[in-house]
Design an enzyme around this catalytic site. Structure first.
Site, mmCIF file in Angstrom:
data_model
loop_
_atom_site.group_PDB
_atom_site.id
_atom_site.type_symbol
_atom_site.label_atom_id
_atom_site.label_comp_id
_atom_site.label_asym_id
_atom_site.label_seq_id
_atom_site.Cartn_x
_atom_site.Cartn_y
_atom_site.Cartn_z
ATOM 1 N N ASN A 9 1.056 -1.169 -0.159
ATOM 2 C CA ASN A 9 -0.079 0.062 -0.080
ATOM 3 C C ASN A 9 0.976 1.072 0.004
ATOM 4 O OD1 ASN A 9 -2.170 1.724 0.278
ATOM 5 N ND2 ASN A 9 -2.907 0.993 2.471
ATOM 6 N N ARG A 90 -2.361 -2.021 -4.005
ATOM 7 C CA ARG A 90 -3.567 -1.332 -3.590
ATOM 8 C C ARG A 90 -3.603 -0.120 -4.677
ATOM 9 N NH1 ARG A 90 -7.266 -0.521 0.803
ATOM 10 N NH2 ARG A 90 -6.215 -1.912 1.836
ATOM 11 N N HIS A 179 -14.100 1.765 -2.318
ATOM 12 C CA HIS A 179 -14.091 0.408 -1.295
ATOM 13 C C HIS A 179 -14.322 -0.643 -1.770
ATOM 14 C CE1 HIS A 179 -15.142 3.688 2.254
ATOM 15 N NE2 HIS A 179 -13.916 3.426 1.978
ATOM 16 N N HIS A 205 -20.342 0.061 4.317
ATOM 17 C CA HIS A 205 -19.089 0.215 4.968
ATOM 18 C C HIS A 205 -18.825 1.281 5.622
ATOM 19 C CE1 HIS A 205 -14.553 -0.365 4.222
ATOM 20 N NE2 HIS A 205 -14.638 0.896 4.550
ATOM 21 N N GLY A 207 -16.642 3.341 8.086
ATOM 22 C CA GLY A 207 -15.308 3.647 8.855
ATOM 23 C C GLY A 207 -15.137 4.970 8.986
ATOM 24 N N GLY A 209 -13.741 6.613 6.384
ATOM 25 C CA GLY A 209 -14.355 6.719 5.076
ATOM 26 C C GLY A 209 -15.712 5.937 5.082
ATOM 27 N N ARG A 238 -15.192 13.991 5.797
ATOM 28 C CA ARG A 238 -15.807 14.498 4.334
ATOM 29 C C ARG A 238 -17.213 14.740 4.421
ATOM 30 N NH1 ARG A 238 -13.592 9.064 1.511
ATOM 31 N NH2 ARG A 238 -11.775 9.244 2.849
ATOM 32 N N ARG A 281 -15.240 7.663 18.069
ATOM 33 C CA ARG A 281 -15.034 7.308 19.599
ATOM 34 C C ARG A 281 -15.043 8.701 20.149
ATOM 35 N NH1 ARG A 281 -10.350 3.124 18.210
ATOM 36 N NH2 ARG A 281 -9.954 4.838 16.934
ATOM 37 N N GLY A 328 -14.615 0.063 10.454
ATOM 38 C CA GLY A 328 -14.403 0.481 11.942
ATOM 39 C C GLY A 328 -15.645 0.724 12.972
ATOM 40 N N GLU A 331 -18.581 -2.050 12.718
ATOM 41 C CA GLU A 331 -17.927 -3.277 13.456
ATOM 42 C C GLU A 331 -18.174 -3.142 14.877
ATOM 43 O OE1 GLU A 331 -14.388 -4.681 11.563
ATOM 44 O OE2 GLU A 331 -14.696 -4.525 9.794
ATOM 45 N N ASN A 332 -18.077 -1.948 15.305
ATOM 46 C CA ASN A 332 -17.730 -2.043 16.689
ATOM 47 C C ASN A 332 -18.692 -1.120 17.564
ATOM 48 O OD1 ASN A 332 -14.735 -3.208 16.820
ATOM 49 N ND2 ASN A 332 -14.436 -1.266 15.454
ATOM 50 N N GLU A 387 -9.701 -6.085 3.343
ATOM 51 C CA GLU A 387 -9.544 -5.594 2.089
ATOM 52 C C GLU A 387 -8.044 -6.399 1.812
ATOM 53 O OE1 GLU A 387 -10.292 -1.804 3.629
ATOM 54 O OE2 GLU A 387 -10.767 -1.133 1.821
HETATM 55 P P1 ADP Z 1 -10.362 3.665 7.557
HETATM 56 O O1 ADP Z 1 -10.175 2.365 7.021
HETATM 57 O O2 ADP Z 1 -11.422 4.441 6.457
HETATM 58 O O3 ADP Z 1 -9.530 4.585 8.070
HETATM 59 P P2 ADP Z 1 -11.677 2.258 9.719
HETATM 60 O O4 ADP Z 1 -12.465 1.453 8.896
HETATM 61 O O5 ADP Z 1 -10.334 1.779 10.269
HETATM 62 O O6 ADP Z 1 -11.347 3.455 8.851
HETATM 63 O O7 ADP Z 1 -12.723 2.796 10.841
HETATM 64 C C1 ADP Z 1 -12.098 4.016 11.585
HETATM 65 C C2 ADP Z 1 -13.084 4.731 12.454
HETATM 66 O O8 ADP Z 1 -13.814 3.577 13.187
HETATM 67 C C3 ADP Z 1 -12.964 5.631 13.424
HETATM 68 O O9 ADP Z 1 -13.885 6.769 13.209
HETATM 69 C C4 ADP Z 1 -12.757 5.136 14.648
HETATM 70 O O10 ADP Z 1 -13.357 6.057 15.577
HETATM 71 C C5 ADP Z 1 -13.919 3.824 14.460
HETATM 72 N N1 ADP Z 1 -13.641 3.174 15.717
HETATM 73 C C6 ADP Z 1 -12.792 2.247 15.659
HETATM 74 N N2 ADP Z 1 -12.870 1.365 16.905
HETATM 75 C C7 ADP Z 1 -14.111 1.796 17.391
HETATM 76 C C8 ADP Z 1 -14.845 1.276 18.392
HETATM 77 N N3 ADP Z 1 -14.323 0.493 19.452
HETATM 78 N N4 ADP Z 1 -16.035 1.938 18.840
HETATM 79 C C9 ADP Z 1 -16.379 2.893 17.860
HETATM 80 N N5 ADP Z 1 -15.986 3.216 16.908
HETATM 81 C C10 ADP Z 1 -14.639 2.724 16.340
#
Ligand code: ADP
Length: 402
Positions: A9, A90, A179, A205, A207, A209, A238, A281, A328, A331-332, A387
């Site tokens: 990458n 990538r 993505h 998706h 995160g 982004g 964004r 977060r 991100g 998933e969380n 990915e």
């Molecule tokens: P990218 O690949 O686009 O950089 P990610 O898929 O890694 O992004 O996601 C990053 C985002 O996920 C951030 O906004 C982060 O705050 C959020 N994130 C990561 N862990 C947690 C968590 N435990 N709880 C809530 N949000 C989370």
């Protein structure tokens, strides 16, 4: 001897790599090189339980790759360069030229260079990464995996913007979508899980982004990102889709240039624009402390997700095999997942299974699972995206075929 493949990458001043053993899809080592070209460049490599790292001047991407190879050999992560059978890169933008991953030839590399106008922030670093590998590992096949490629199947009516048609024919202004590697990974995961090739999915998706893709019969049918990754959903920094007239209006009112506005829409908008925090977060912390703008940012963010889900639900005529939450944030975060489902529940008859939803995420019992009840009209799953595995898989298959 296990066959090894690298995933690269390339960034403008960084290079990240992962070394995989194939076809097992096992990660052997991972590493990164930062501040390439600066005086205080440094690198780090993780192998088994060890971390090798150093501050070392890295003049350019080629020097970084030569250090990577030196360290892989010195630390016996590989015994000989001939173990590396292929390199997957990538690449952000394949334009209209590439709707699949491809073996990198001189022509492909020239095309990636020509597509720099569509990916001005990403392509220079990616091109440097490709050239650096060619210099250091001559003869090893390289594969480009485009973030736009999966969306090459979208019908014209979903990718044409209603702007002068000449903008498309002359300048290639259209929706491309991004993505793609993540959406492709999730699609292939769900095809296996549901044992159905022609799956209809809504993949969210989200995160830093964020994009949502509508998958019809196993192929990308529509997606929220556009000519660039700025379109669609509200993201960390964004804006997502806005009234295009804002650009002229704010240029007149605030005296900003087009470049300054573009920068603000990409880097100082989204969650950050509304409440000052782009990491989800941190937005949650603001909400806990009773901050009104934090709450507003959360609602605007969620609303943009719900609107796109509704759009794609209608595009699929309600015939959706599954909806997937990934990346991100989704998933969380238990709360956002529940709030989204509660908000679409009345129209779509989907109901959150709170117990299962609570179990999934960082520091919790599970990484994936079904989070809706049996009475729901369609299942919603949380599935971690991957990915990198998609890149190494494409690379492996193309190198084997070549
Ligand atoms: P990218 O690949 O686009 O950089 P990610 O898929 O890694 O992004 O996601 C990053 C985002 O996920 C951030 O906004 C982060 O705050 C959020 N994130 C990561 N862990 C947690 C968590 N435990 N709880 C809530 N949000 C989370």
């Amino acid at each position: 001897m296990k066959e090894k493949y690298l995933v690269i990458n390339g960034g403008s001043s960084s290079l990240k790599f992962s070394l995989y053993s194939m076809p097992e899809e096992e990660i052997i080592a991972k590493g990164y090189f930062e501040k390439i070209g600066a005086d205080d460049s440094f690198w780090s490599i993780n192998y088994k339980d060890e971390v090798f790292k150093n501050e070392e001047k890295l003049n350019d991407h080629s020097t970084a790759v030569s250090v990577m190879i030196r360290e892989l050999l010195n630390n016996k992560i590989i015994n000989d360069l001939s173990e590396i059978k292929g390199v997957g890169h990538r690449v952000l933008h394949g334009g209209e030229l590439y709707s699949e991953s491809v073996l990198i030839t001189d022509k492909v590399l020239n095309d990636i260079v020509d597509l720099t106008n569509l990916g001005p922030l990403h392509h220079p670093g990616e091109i440097a990464g490709i050239k650096a590998m060619q210099e250091n590992l001559p003869g090893v096949p390289e594969v480009a995996v485009f973030d736009t490629a999966f969306h090459g199947t979208m019908p014209e009516s979903n990718y044409i913007y209603a702007v002068p048609y000449e903008w498309y024919t002359k300048y290639k202004v259209r929706r491309y979508g991004f993505h793609g590697t993540s959406h492709k990974y999730i699609t292939s995961y769900m095809q296996k899980k549901l044992n159905k090739k022609d799956v209809n999915l809504i993949i969210c998706h989200v995160g830093s982004g964020a994009s949502i893709t509508c998958v019809k019969e196993g192929k990308s049918y529509d997606t929220s990102m556009g000519l660039t990754p700025l379109d669609g959903l509200v993201m960390g920094t964004r804006s997502g889709s806005i009234d295009p007239s804002i650009i002229k209006f704010i240029s007149n009112e605030a005296g900003l240039s087009v470049d300054e506005i573009d920068n603000a829409l990409n880097k100082n908008s989204g969650l950050k624009g509304i409440c000052g925090k782009n990491d989800f977060r941190d937005v949650l912390k603001l909400i806990e402390s009773g901050d009104k703008l934090g709450k507003l940012a959360y609602l605007v963010f969620m609303d943009s997700i719900i609107k796109h889900i509704a759009e794609y639900y209608f595009e699929l005529e309600g015939k959706v095999d599954a909806m997937i939450f990934t990346a991100g944030v989704l998933e969380n975060n238990v709360m956002l997942r529940k709030d989204i489902i509660d908000n679409i529940s009345g129209a779509m008859h989907v109901y959150v299974n709170e117990g299962e939803n609570e179990k999934i995420g960082y520091g919790r019992e599970l990484k994936e699972g079904l989070i809706t009840t049996e009475e729901s009209s369609l299942p919603i799953y949380v599935i971690p995206t991957n990915e990198e595995v998609m890149i190494v898989r494409d690379c492996y298959e193309i190198v084997k075929r070549a």
